[in-house]
Structure formats: structure tokens, C-alpha cells
Design a protein around this motif. Structure first.
Motif, PDB file in Angstrom:
ATOM      1  N   LEU A   1       0.857  -1.181   0.000  1.00 21.00           N
ATOM      2  CA  LEU A   1       0.000   0.000   0.000  1.00 21.00           C
ATOM      3  C   LEU A   1       0.895   1.233   0.000  1.00 21.00           C
ATOM      4  O   LEU A   1       1.711   1.410   0.903  1.00 21.00           O
ATOM      5  N   GLU A   2       0.757   2.067  -1.020  1.00 21.89           N
ATOM      6  CA  GLU A   2       1.534   3.303  -1.070  1.00 21.89           C
ATOM      7  C   GLU A   2       0.692   4.440  -0.519  1.00 21.89           C
ATOM      8  O   GLU A   2      -0.328   4.826  -1.103  1.00 21.89           O
ATOM      9  N   SER A   3       1.121   4.961   0.619  1.00 19.23           N
ATOM     10  CA  SER A   3       0.377   6.035   1.283  1.00 19.23           C
ATOM     11  C   SER A   3       0.855   7.394   0.794  1.00 19.23           C
ATOM     12  O   SER A   3       2.057   7.671   0.764  1.00 19.23           O
ATOM     13  N   GLU A   4      -0.093   8.246   0.419  1.00 23.08           N
ATOM     14  CA  GLU A   4       0.246   9.621   0.052  1.00 23.08           C
ATOM     15  C   GLU A   4       0.504  10.477   1.288  1.00 23.08           C
ATOM     16  O   GLU A   4       1.078  11.549   1.195  1.00 23.08           O
ATOM     17  N   GLY A   5       0.080   9.945   2.459  1.00 20.38           N
ATOM     18  CA  GLY A   5       0.379  10.609   3.724  1.00 20.38           C
ATOM     19  C   GLY A   5      -0.608  11.700   4.075  1.00 20.38           C
ATOM     20  O   GLY A   5      -1.033  12.479   3.234  1.00 20.38           O
ATOM     21  N   PHE A   6      -1.001  11.702   5.331  1.00 20.96           N
ATOM     22  CA  PHE A   6      -1.827  12.805   5.838  1.00 20.96           C
ATOM     23  C   PHE A   6      -1.676  12.892   7.349  1.00 20.96           C
ATOM     24  O   PHE A   6      -1.431  11.911   8.023  1.00 20.96           O
ATOM     25  N   GLN A   7      -1.814  14.133   7.863  1.00 22.72           N
ATOM     26  CA  GLN A   7      -1.644  14.381   9.290  1.00 22.72           C
ATOM     27  C   GLN A   7      -2.729  15.344   9.763  1.00 22.72           C
ATOM     28  O   GLN A   7      -2.940  16.391   9.163  1.00 22.72           O
ATOM     29  N   GLU A   8      -3.374  14.971  10.844  1.00 26.03           N
ATOM     30  CA  GLU A   8      -4.410  15.828  11.420  1.00 26.03           C
ATOM     31  C   GLU A   8      -4.082  16.234  12.841  1.00 26.03           C
ATOM     32  O   GLU A   8      -4.917  16.793  13.538  1.00 26.03           O
ATOM     33  N   GLY A   9      -2.891  15.939  13.328  1.00 23.09           N
ATOM     34  CA  GLY A   9      -2.544  16.301  14.695  1.00 23.09           C
ATOM     35  C   GLY A   9      -1.136  15.886  15.025  1.00 23.09           C
ATOM     36  O   GLY A   9      -0.511  15.146  14.291  1.00 23.09           O
TER      37      GLY A   9
END
Length: 428
Positions: free
Chosen positions: A395-403
Motif C-alpha cells: 500500500l503506497e500512502s500519500e500521507g496525511f496528518q491531522e494532529g
């Protein structure tokens, strides 16, 4: 002034398959006559690439070919590649155990090598005598060796056996002593092959720590060959990947390992269901769909909230089951585990016959960018496995951050992950 301590210039090593010898008298005469006339060895033109998986049509094979790279002072270079790629041959040429067929290597400084169990030891000599012999070979005086003697014996942990012939040492004791000698006699260049795998966990930790001290604290150069990707990643600053006897990639350690692991994973089947390694004989799995596809690779898009798993098949008996999933790096380091059945005792029940199991897994609110591998299991928690599919998809994650500022906790969605500190503080 250049800081280059090792320079490989078109280095190649050719071997003849089969029994020892150059082949026939006619081959020897042809080589001699070419050498007399200043011509190229005629048999260097016909060697095959060193691919151990393919049957050879020629008796000549290139274990190494066209190796060109430089190593600077203080570099810790990890050399990776599959078995038979030419890693050990390269280090043997560097250590002058064997000579190159073509090209040359320019070396600045003393080299200490640990290539295999018992390298450089005389079996009839004691540990003490071998320490002094190895130091002398490296050009050290008796006084210099004596000043390091106690430190070497203490590091190797062989004080009781130091006056016993090394032929009575176990392979682990030999490796410990060999590494201690190589690391403590102050070579400018330390060459270490896969031998650390022979040692126990405590020794491996000490050895890697010592190599870090040698390179970072003392500014010496280390060439390290290992199949332990975690050790290579933690120790090395640069990487070289060999493939079929040639340099396939050079760069930073993260880039080199990503390239190696990507090429090493090429055997992964195109369909997820084809990557099932084991299942119960009463179970038939027709298809597995993860992240909306049956293909063994897909993308977790930026902002994606969940991951869907669908398993379709049939069972010849009633099942008690749960779905367990582990996400990990490409070199096997676990990142997160989803296992509500194991952690919370939530177990599903299913009558025998055709089934379609669906699980919507809420993703953590912080997800790093990069490629992850998935292990997928169908199991009755704490009782039995029904299906095992390690490394079933990437799984290639594009990445995200909410905290930010999250501490380890068990989240309600089944992940062992990170908890938002601000939210926790507001609930106190």
C-alpha cells in the motif's frame, strides 16, 4: 587533498565453472600468446553474467564486472544484494584474498577484514597467539598489540579460553574474537561480511555499536555486507546494491534499501489471493479485495479515512473468526496492527457454506508517506489460524496528518497507535 580512501576502477572477476584449473592446454596457450603480444585475454570476451538462477551455456562466468565507485574517509557503506550477487567476492578482492581479473583498486590505509568464520586464524595457535599474529600482519608493533590486548579479550568475552587453540572454539567464539581483533587494532578501513549473523543478539548489538564508534567517533571507514536490513539502515550512511555481479544502484541508505526491497519483492503475485501462504483445508478462498482492488498493490490517497477488506469463499464447517491485519515497512518493521478480536474479544460466527466477509477499518489520523506491506490473517483469536497471507499486498500512502503530540494507546478502531495529547488533556 582528496578524502577518497578506496577507489574501484573497472574491477571484474571471472571464474571458470566446473573443476579447478583453467580448462585445457589450448586455452592456457591462447592466453599466454595473447599476453606475449600485448592483446586482451580472449576468454574475457565470452564470459556470462553471474545469474545463478539460469543454466549456463559457457564455462566462463563473471562474478563481478565493471565495478566503479569511490569510498570517502569516514563513510559507512552498506553493500546489499541477493545471494550470489558478488558481495563477498568484492570484499575478498578488496582484502587481497583474491586478485581481480580486470581493473584495479586504489586503497589508502590499512585494512582489517572479517570475511567468514575463522578468517586469518591458525587453528593450532591459541587465541592469544592469533591476536599477536593478526596484529603483526596488519603492521602493528608488539607494544601496540599488547596495549590493546585486554580490551580485545574483554570485548570478545573469551578470557577463559584465550590460551586454548582456536580449533576448539565454537563458531560464535571465533567470530567474537575475529571481530574484536579487526575492530580494536585501529585499521583505517574495516571490512565486515555477513559473519555477524553467527553471533548471539548481545554480541551483534555490541558489534554494531563498536562499528558506529569506529566510523563516527574515530572517523574510520567501514564496508558492511549484511542481509539484516535493520542493521544496515541503522549503521550505514551510503549504500551500494549489486545484482548479477554488477552495480545496480548507489545512493543514500534509504534510497538503496528501497530499491533493493522493491526489486526483491518482484516475486509478489499480481493478485492478493495468489499470495496466500497457508489456509485450513476446509476453507476455500476465491478472492480477496483490499482498498477496492484485487491487485497486490494500491494507493491510500491523501485524506482517505478507511481501508476496506473483502474476503470471499466458502467453508465446509461452521467458523468462529476474526480478521487481523498488520502494516509494516518493506524491511519487516511493524507499524500498526489491527486486531479487534485479539484485543477486545470480538469474535464473529459463520455457518458453513459460501461467505463474503467485509471489514471497514478506520485509518489512524496520522499516516506517514511511503510504501507499506500488509500481512492479512483470518483466525479464531487465541485458538487457531484459518488463513495466513503475509506480505499479501503493498500500500503506497500519500500521507496525511491531522494532529501532533500523540502518545501510544489502544484506539477504539483496533489499531495500536498514537493518541492525541490535546484531546486527552481536555477529557481530564
Amino acid at each position: 587533498m582528496s578524502n577518497t580512501v578506496i577507489e574501484f576502477n573497472n574491477v571484474g572477476k571471472q571464474y571458470i565453472l566446473g573443476s579447478i584449473g583453467t580448462g585445457t592446454l589450448s586455452q592456457d596457450l591462447n592466453r599466454w600468446w595473447a599476453n606475449i603480444r600485448g592483446k586482451e585475454d580472449p576468454y574475457l570476451k565470452i564470459g556470462e553474467t553471474n545469474d545463478r538462477t539460469q543454466k549456463s551455456d559457457s564455462r566462463f562466468v563473471w562474478a563481478l564486472r565493471d565495478i566503479n565507485f569511490k569510498v570517502e574517509q569516514g563513510d559507512v557503506v552498506g553493500i546489499v544484494g541477493k545471494n550470489g550477487a558478488g558481495k563477498s567476492t568484492l570484499l575478498k578482492i578488496l582484502s587481497r584474498v583474491t586478485s581481480p581479473t580486470t581493473g584495479n583498486i586504489k586503497i589508502k590505509g590499512r585494512i582489517a577484514s572479517l570475511l567468514e568464520v575463522g578468517t586469518g586464524f591458525h587453528p593450532e595457535m591459541t587465541g592469544r597467539e592469533n591476536i599477536f599474529m593478526n596484529g603483526s600482519i596488519m603492521g602493528m608493533t608488539k607494544a601496540e598489540i599488547k596495549s590493546k590486548f585486554d580490551e580485545i579479550v574483554d570485548f570478545a568475552g573469551v578470557a577463559k579460553y584465550v590460551d586454548t587453540p582456536v580449533k576448539r572454539y565454537s563458531s560464535g567464539m571465533m567470530v567474537r574474537l575475529g571481530f574484536a581483533i579487526a575492530a580494536h587494532l585501529e585499521p583505517e578501513i574495516l571490512v565486515v561480511d555477513e559473519v555477524l549473523a553467527v553471533g548471539d543478539a548481545e554480541f551483534q548489538k555490541k558489534a554494531i555499536g563498536k562499528m558506529q564508534d569506529v566510523s563516527k567517533g574515530e572517523g574510520r571507514t567501514v564496508l558492511f555486507v549484511s542481509h539484516n536490513m535493520a542493521a544496515v539502515r541503522s549503521l550505514c550512511t551510503r549504500g551500494v546494491m549489486l545484482k548479477n555481479g554488477m552495480v545496480d544502484f548507489m545512493g543514500s541508505i534509504p534510497d538503496t534499501l528501497n530499491h533493493y526491497l522493491k526489486s526483491d519483492g518482484a516475486e509478489q503475485k499480481s493478485k492478493i489471493v495468489e499470495n496466500i501462504k497457508w489456509k485450513k483445508n476446509t476453507l476455500k478462498i476465491n478472492s480477496i479485495k483490499i482498498n477496492g482492488t484485487e491487485e497486490s498493490s494500491s494507493t491510500i490517497h491523501n485524506g482517505q479515512k478507511s481501508l476496506e477488506i473483502i474476503i470471499e469463499g466458502s467453508s465446509e464447517e461452521d467458523m468462529n473468526y476474526d480478521i487481523m491485519m498488520t502494516l509494516k515497512t518493506k524491511d519487516g518493521m511493524p507499524l500498526a496492527t489491527y486486531a479487534v478480536g485479539h484485543y477486545f474479544g470480538i469474535i464473529q460466527h459463520l455457518k458453513k457454506g459460501v461467505f463474503s466477509l467485509k471489514r471497514e477499518i478506520e485509518l489512524p489520523r496520522i499516516l506517514s508517506k511511503g510504501v507499506m506491506m500488509m500481512d492479512l490473517y483470518l483466525h479464531h483469536p487465541m485458538v487457531e489460524y484459518l488463513m495466513q497471507a503475509p506480505d499479501c499486498c503493498s500500500l503506497e500512502s500519500e500521507g496525511f496528518q491531522e494532529g501532533y503530540g500523540r502518545a501510544l494507546s489502544q484506539e477504539h478502531n483496533g489499531f495500536m497507535g498514537l493518541e492525541n495529547y490535546e484531546e486527552k488533556k481536555n477529557h481530564i
